[in-house]
Design a protein around this motif. Structure first.
Motif, mmCIF file in Angstrom:
data_model
loop_
_atom_site.group_PDB
_atom_site.id
_atom_site.type_symbol
_atom_site.label_atom_id
_atom_site.label_comp_id
_atom_site.label_asym_id
_atom_site.label_seq_id
_atom_site.Cartn_x
_atom_site.Cartn_y
_atom_site.Cartn_z
ATOM 1 N N ASN A 144 8.635 -86.284 -35.003
ATOM 2 C CA ASN A 144 8.113 -85.287 -35.948
ATOM 3 C C ASN A 144 7.602 -84.029 -35.244
ATOM 4 O OD1 ASN A 144 8.694 -86.926 -38.117
ATOM 5 N ND2 ASN A 144 6.647 -87.803 -38.231
ATOM 6 N N ASP A 145 7.085 -84.182 -34.016
ATOM 7 C CA ASP A 145 6.576 -83.040 -33.253
ATOM 8 C C ASP A 145 7.664 -82.051 -32.855
ATOM 9 O OD1 ASP A 145 4.117 -84.291 -33.368
ATOM 10 O OD2 ASP A 145 4.213 -85.053 -31.308
ATOM 11 N N HIS A 146 8.914 -82.460 -32.919
ATOM 12 C CA HIS A 146 10.024 -81.601 -32.521
ATOM 13 C C HIS A 146 10.479 -80.660 -33.639
ATOM 14 C CE1 HIS A 146 10.893 -85.053 -29.566
ATOM 15 N NE2 HIS A 146 10.194 -84.115 -28.952
ATOM 16 N N PHE A 147 9.855 -80.774 -34.803
ATOM 17 C CA PHE A 147 10.157 -79.915 -35.949
ATOM 18 C C PHE A 147 8.990 -78.954 -36.183
ATOM 19 C CE2 PHE A 147 12.601 -83.757 -36.852
ATOM 20 C CZ PHE A 147 13.788 -83.267 -37.377
ATOM 21 N N ASN A 148 9.295 -77.766 -36.717
ATOM 22 C CA ASN A 148 8.211 -76.900 -37.172
ATOM 23 C C ASN A 148 7.903 -77.219 -38.635
ATOM 24 O OD1 ASN A 148 10.124 -75.555 -38.780
ATOM 25 N ND2 ASN A 148 10.259 -73.771 -37.431
ATOM 26 N N LYS A 149 7.016 -76.453 -39.234
ATOM 27 C CA LYS A 149 6.598 -76.735 -40.617
ATOM 28 C C LYS A 149 7.732 -76.544 -41.628
ATOM 29 C CE LYS A 149 4.585 -72.145 -41.371
ATOM 30 N NZ LYS A 149 5.628 -71.625 -42.198
ATOM 31 N N ASP A 150 8.787 -75.821 -41.234
ATOM 32 C CA ASP A 150 9.940 -75.601 -42.111
ATOM 33 C C ASP A 150 11.076 -76.595 -41.833
ATOM 34 O OD1 ASP A 150 8.751 -73.354 -43.377
ATOM 35 O OD2 ASP A 150 9.314 -72.106 -41.653
ATOM 36 N N ASN A 151 10.765 -77.682 -41.087
ATOM 37 C CA ASN A 151 11.743 -78.715 -40.722
ATOM 38 C C ASN A 151 12.900 -78.172 -39.885
ATOM 39 O OD1 ASN A 151 10.499 -81.004 -41.630
ATOM 40 N ND2 ASN A 151 11.568 -81.045 -43.590
ATOM 41 N N GLU A 152 12.610 -77.177 -39.048
ATOM 42 C CA GLU A 152 13.591 -76.684 -38.090
ATOM 43 C C GLU A 152 13.289 -77.329 -36.745
ATOM 44 O OE1 GLU A 152 14.105 -72.168 -39.843
ATOM 45 O OE2 GLU A 152 12.383 -72.620 -38.553
ATOM 46 N N LEU A 159 17.434 -79.944 -28.683
ATOM 47 C CA LEU A 159 18.628 -79.157 -29.002
ATOM 48 C C LEU A 159 19.709 -79.349 -27.939
ATOM 49 C CD1 LEU A 159 16.855 -75.941 -30.312
ATOM 50 C CD2 LEU A 159 18.151 -77.591 -31.684
ATOM 51 N N ASN A 160 19.303 -79.442 -26.679
ATOM 52 C CA ASN A 160 20.269 -79.702 -25.603
ATOM 53 C C ASN A 160 20.906 -81.081 -25.759
ATOM 54 O OD1 ASN A 160 19.691 -77.209 -24.482
ATOM 55 N ND2 ASN A 160 18.282 -78.033 -22.958
ATOM 56 N N ARG A 161 20.105 -82.089 -26.118
ATOM 57 C CA ARG A 161 20.649 -83.433 -26.304
ATOM 58 C C ARG A 161 21.608 -83.476 -27.503
ATOM 59 N NH1 ARG A 161 15.181 -85.240 -25.346
ATOM 60 N NH2 ARG A 161 15.102 -85.870 -27.516
ATOM 61 N N ILE A 162 21.292 -82.715 -28.536
ATOM 62 C CA ILE A 162 22.193 -82.617 -29.695
ATOM 63 C C ILE A 162 23.534 -82.043 -29.255
ATOM 64 C CG2 ILE A 162 22.592 -81.302 -31.822
ATOM 65 C CD1 ILE A 162 19.592 -81.809 -32.481
ATOM 66 N N SER A 163 23.484 -80.983 -28.466
ATOM 67 C CA SER A 163 24.716 -80.370 -27.955
ATOM 68 C C SER A 163 25.493 -81.348 -27.080
ATOM 69 C CB SER A 163 24.367 -79.102 -27.174
ATOM 70 O OG SER A 163 25.540 -78.480 -26.694
#
Length: 187
Positions: A144-152, A159-163
């Motif tokens: 949850n800490d990896h998201f901002n308040k807008d769920n971004e 983001l690197n692991r997603i890539s």
């Protein structure tokens, strides 16, 4: 090639956001790959009752047909009580193992504690093994800490692991497809 992203929950948005992000990364680097998001929030699946999967109707049949039509997968789940979601487990129970045998799978998960990433290792990978699927070596766990308040997603490492995961599943699928084509020419 068709990549199907599966968001394996009926509540919340974070899992779907992460799965969609992987699909976007694939599309950005491999525009020839067809992508589709299967978000379980949009379907009313019947509970698995042990019957032949071909006998289900309605949304359940539609979802099973979508899964069968894909060549490879990104599968996401939130972690609840130290386990994958009930809707995703039910979906796995509904799938005919032959429909996803020898297909590539990549996993993502979301959760509230940093230890829940182990669910991927201890539950999702063994399920893939049962199906005899090929599993991407990397996976993505998003806290949850990896998201901002807008769920971004705001964490650059995530983001690197997603890539990386996007690259791995396409690489594996292309290698598998190439091997199958070579085998067919020999036979």
């Amino acid at each position: 090639m068709k990549l199907l992203g599966i968001s394996g929950t009926i509540i919340g948005a974070k899992t779907s956001i992460v799965v969609q992000k992987v699909l976007e990364e694939v599309k950005k680097h491999h525009p020839n790959v067809e992508i589709e998001l299967l978000d379980l929030r949009k379907y009313e699946l019947q509970f698995c009752d042990g019957r032949n999967p071909s006998t289900y109707t309605g949304d359940t049949k539609k979802v099973l047909d979508i899964i069968q039509s894909a060549d490879f997968y990104i599968i996401g789940t939130p972690i609840f009580q130290g386990s994958l979601s009930g809707p995703l487990k039910n979906l796995f129970d509904l799938i005919n193992p032959k429909d996803i045998r020898h297909k590539v799978m990549g996993f993502v998960a979301t959760g509230g504690t940093y230890q829940h990433y182990l669910v991927i290792e201890n539950q999702l990978k063994p399920i893939a093994g049962f199906f005899r699927a090929f599993v991407a070596p990397g996976y993505v766990y998003v806290n949850n800490d990896h998201f901002n308040k807008d769920n971004e997603i705001i964490d650059q490492d995530v983001l690197n692991r997603i890539s990386d995961l996007a690259k791995e599943v396409v690489f594996m699928q292309e290698a598998l497809k190439s091997s199958e084509e070579k085998l067919e020419t020999v036979i």
